[in-house]
Design an enzyme around this catalytic site. Structure first.
Site, PDB file in Angstrom:
ATOM      1  N   ILE A   1      25.716  37.290  32.861  1.00 33.07           N
ATOM      2  CA  ILE A   1      24.709  36.811  31.901  1.00 33.07           C
ATOM      3  C   ILE A   1      24.448  37.872  30.836  1.00 33.07           C
ATOM      4  O   ILE A   1      24.393  37.561  29.644  1.00 33.07           O
ATOM      5  CB  ILE A   1      23.389  36.429  32.615  1.00 33.07           C
ATOM      6  CG1 ILE A   1      23.625  35.235  33.541  1.00 33.07           C
ATOM      7  CG2 ILE A   1      22.282  36.114  31.597  1.00 33.07           C
ATOM      8  CD1 ILE A   1      22.413  34.752  34.284  1.00 33.07           C
TER       9      ILE A   1
ATOM     10  N   GLU B   1      22.929  49.308  32.569  1.00 31.19           N
ATOM     11  CA  GLU B   1      23.534  48.885  33.835  1.00 31.19           C
ATOM     12  C   GLU B   1      23.339  49.986  34.890  1.00 31.19           C
ATOM     13  O   GLU B   1      23.621  51.155  34.631  1.00 31.19           O
ATOM     14  CB  GLU B   1      25.034  48.596  33.616  1.00 31.19           C
ATOM     15  CG  GLU B   1      25.876  48.457  34.872  1.00 31.19           C
ATOM     16  CD  GLU B   1      25.424  47.351  35.827  1.00 31.19           C
ATOM     17  OE1 GLU B   1      25.135  46.231  35.373  1.00 31.19           O
ATOM     18  OE2 GLU B   1      25.344  47.639  37.044  1.00 31.19           O
TER      19      GLU B   1
ATOM     20  N   SER C   1      18.745  40.396  33.498  1.00 34.65           N
ATOM     21  CA  SER C   1      19.829  39.627  34.144  1.00 34.65           C
ATOM     22  C   SER C   1      20.428  40.489  35.245  1.00 34.65           C
ATOM     23  O   SER C   1      21.472  41.097  35.088  1.00 34.65           O
ATOM     24  CB  SER C   1      20.880  39.232  33.106  1.00 34.65           C
ATOM     25  OG  SER C   1      21.231  40.346  32.292  1.00 34.65           O
TER      26      SER C   1
ATOM     27  N   ALA D   1      29.432  27.270  39.077  1.00 33.98           N
ATOM     28  CA  ALA D   1      29.293  25.822  39.073  1.00 33.98           C
ATOM     29  C   ALA D   1      30.475  25.151  39.783  1.00 33.98           C
ATOM     30  O   ALA D   1      30.292  24.208  40.560  1.00 33.98           O
ATOM     31  CB  ALA D   1      29.196  25.324  37.634  1.00 33.98           C
TER      32      ALA D   1
ATOM     33  N   HIS E   1      56.448  27.274  23.042  1.00 36.06           N
ATOM     34  CA  HIS E   1      56.419  28.345  22.043  1.00 36.06           C
ATOM     35  C   HIS E   1      55.950  27.786  20.701  1.00 36.06           C
ATOM     36  O   HIS E   1      56.412  26.716  20.303  1.00 36.06           O
ATOM     37  CB  HIS E   1      57.814  28.954  21.872  1.00 36.06           C
ATOM     38  CG  HIS E   1      57.846  29.996  20.789  1.00 36.06           C
ATOM     39  ND1 HIS E   1      57.356  31.269  20.987  1.00 36.06           N
ATOM     40  CD2 HIS E   1      58.286  29.938  19.507  1.00 36.06           C
ATOM     41  CE1 HIS E   1      57.499  31.963  19.871  1.00 36.06           C
ATOM     42  NE2 HIS E   1      58.058  31.180  18.946  1.00 36.06           N
TER      43      HIS E   1
END
Ligand code: FAD
Ligand code: NAI
Length: 475
Positions: free
Chosen positions: A194, A213, A279, A330, A454
């Site tokens: 996210i 992070e 997130s 999902a 191609h």
């Protein structure tokens, strides 16, 4: 009076609505309950994915990519545009329209498949001889009963302790998808999926984005070589990512937010921003489900405990998707939904966790399936690697996007494909070939021998397969 069904599905996200449709296809009388409300208060089936996840994020990624192309790449093609402006309200309205089309599509599919849809919160009441009683609390209260229940209640964003989401300055994925105007400075905590996708959207639109992070390595779940290549590209595009930081106090004030943190060198810093996206992962949704009424077991994270077939500790109750273990994706939720519906009907539904693809829809896109090079080393598997850069691919040059590569990892003895990792244009589409190949236990040579059109980006996949045997033709 309770209404009797064969199956009750709680939650109409990708796990729940797909399970409901598959169960109905197999002849069951199915009820599906979902509480998500549209802006006007009506039903909005599709869950996180449709309302505040996969679909709206991809809509905004597309819009912001067009904006970036118009600003920075059209001129290369000889297209001159002056005074390119972003109308955020229109961009968000378009995104909302895309979401609504998907909500309506699911309602149509329920009708088509004769699934009875109930708008409201579903919670367990009791187990009786007639089956499980589930209460629906919506406009009015109803009780449904069925011998089989599938729980597919999904997940919600994890908030920073003591700093609740206000969706104005402190944003979850929900607020991040409906910021009213491009913020000057946007802070993001967590450079996971996210953080990278939402950070990319607002960076492309002109925000100065800084991602903080905690881990010292970037995208630890991805193949190291691919993650390094992606990080290089993000740096070049101006997405600032600081690794190995420790966040201290987050203060939300009138003008914005300030985040105290210690960087990887141990220096204390403060990041001031207009808004912050938190997130840092997601938590399973079980509050309000009243799992105690039937003795449903949860783990320490609040996830419903299931076996490899999605059976809970209560016979007749199943659980799928984000509310159980495994990747929060999902397509993983959908696969589990189909497999459970088939198992309930006495069939042998199956989910192959080894071939679940991962895609991060940034620019460049990142996609992979199977094991990374570092995992193969840890597992002590002898392997061969082959890479092919998009720089040497004619279609990529024509597109004007030659960032990245395709990487194959194959068993040293049998040549079976063990992992395919892509960073570059349309990686999200290219990975499908690798998934099919791995599902059929193909060797790298199988891909190398197959004719690829191609010019196409997929030729990079063929060439990476050839590279495993050190015989690329175009590099
Ligand atoms: P959900 O989609 O969360 O659906 C659960 C539903 O149950 C919701 O509608 C909820 O309102 C309802 N519910 C909960 N409790 C009750 C109750 N008691 N009664 C009635 N209804 C209830 N995955 C991908 O694969 N690709 C992507 O590109 C991607 N992008 C994402 C982007 C963002 C910003 C986010 C946040 C997620 C993204 N995901 C993506 C993850 C994906 O959205 C989830 O993995 C997926 O939605 C999980 O599906 P689910 O059916 O388990 O749960
Ligand atoms: P994530 O698990 O992908 O990333 C969270 C990041 O936050 C990690 O890098 C983690 O190290 C970091 N973090 C955690 N605690 C921290 C702290 N205290 N300080 C600093 N950093 C910290 O979770 P995210 O991005 O919230 O997404 C949730 C899930 O939603 C994903 O895991 C994914 O399953 C799904 N998703 C999938 C997408 C896709 O398939 N394209 C897109 C978006 C979400």
């Amino acid at each position: 009076m309770s209404q009797q069904y064969d199956v009750i599905v709680i939650g109409a996200g990708p796990g729940g609505y797909i399970a409901a449709i598959r169960a109905a296809q197999l002849g069951q009388n199915v009820a599906c309950i979902d509480e998500w409300k549209s802006a006007s208060g009506g039903p909005a089936p599709g869950g996180t994915c449709t309302n505040v996840g996969c679909i709206p994020s991809k809509a905004l990624l597309q819009s912001s990519e067009h904006f970036e192309h118009a600003n920075h790449h059209f001129a290369d093609h000889g297209i001159r545009v002056k005074d390119v402006q972003i109308d955020v309200a229109q961009m968000v309205a378009r995104k909302d329209q895309v979401v609504k089309q998907n909500n309506d599509g699911i309602l149509y599919l329920f009708k088509k498949n004769k699934v009875s849809f109930f708008h409201g919160r579903g919670s367990f009441l009791a187990k009786t001889d007639a089956g499980f009683q589930v209460q629906v609390s919506g406009k009015d209260t109803q009780v449904l009963t069925a011998k089989q229940v599938i729980v597919a209640t999904g997940s919600s964003a994890r908030a920073w302790p003591g700093v609740p989401f206000d969706e104005d300055k402190v944003l979850s994925n929900d607020g991040a998808l409906r910021i009213g105007a491009v913020p000057k400075r946007l802070a993001v905590i967590g450079s996971g999926v996210i953080g990278l996708e939402m950070g990319s959207v607002w960076r492309r639109l002109g925000a100065e984005v800084t991602i903080l992070e905690g881990l010292p390595t970037f995208l630890g779940a991805a193949d190291e070589q691919i993650a390094k290549e992606a990080k290089k590209a993000f740096d070049k595009r101006g997405l600032k990512i600081e690794l190995g930081i420790k966040v201290g106090e987050i203060k939300s004030h009138k003008k914005g937010v300030s985040i105290a943190y210690t960087n990887a060198k141990g220096e204390t810093r403060t990041l001031d921003a207009d808004k912050i996206i938190v997130s840092i992962g997601r938590v399973p949704n079980t509050a309000g489900l009243n799992p105690e009424a039937v003795g449903l077991q949860l783990d320490e994270r609040g996830a419903i405990v299931v076996d490899s077939d999605c059976r809970t500790n209560v016979p007749g109750v199943w659980a799928v998707g984000d509310v159980v273990r495994g990747p929060m994706l999902a397509h993983k939720a959908e696969e589990e939904g189909v497999a459970v519906a088939e198992r309930m009907a006495g069939q042998h539904g199956h989910v192959n966790f080894i071939t679940i693809p991962w895609v991060i829809y940034t620019s460049p896109e990142i996609a992979w399936v199977g094991r990374t090079e570092q995992q193969l080393k840890t597992d002590g598997v002898a392997y061969k690697a082959g890479t092919f850069p998009f720089l040497a691919n004619g279609r990529a040059r024509a597109l004007g996007d030659t960032t990245g590569m395709v990487k194959f990892l194959a068993d040293a003895q049998t040549d079976e494909i063990l992992g395919v990792h892509i960073v570059g244009p349309m990686a999200s589409e290219l990975i499908a070939e690798a998934v099919v190949a791995m599902e059929f236990k193909a060797s790298a040579e199988d891909i190398a021998r197959i004719c690829h059109a191609h010019p196409s980006l997929s030729e990079a996949t063929k060439e990476a397969a050839l590279a495993v045997d050190k015989r690329t033709l175009n590099f």
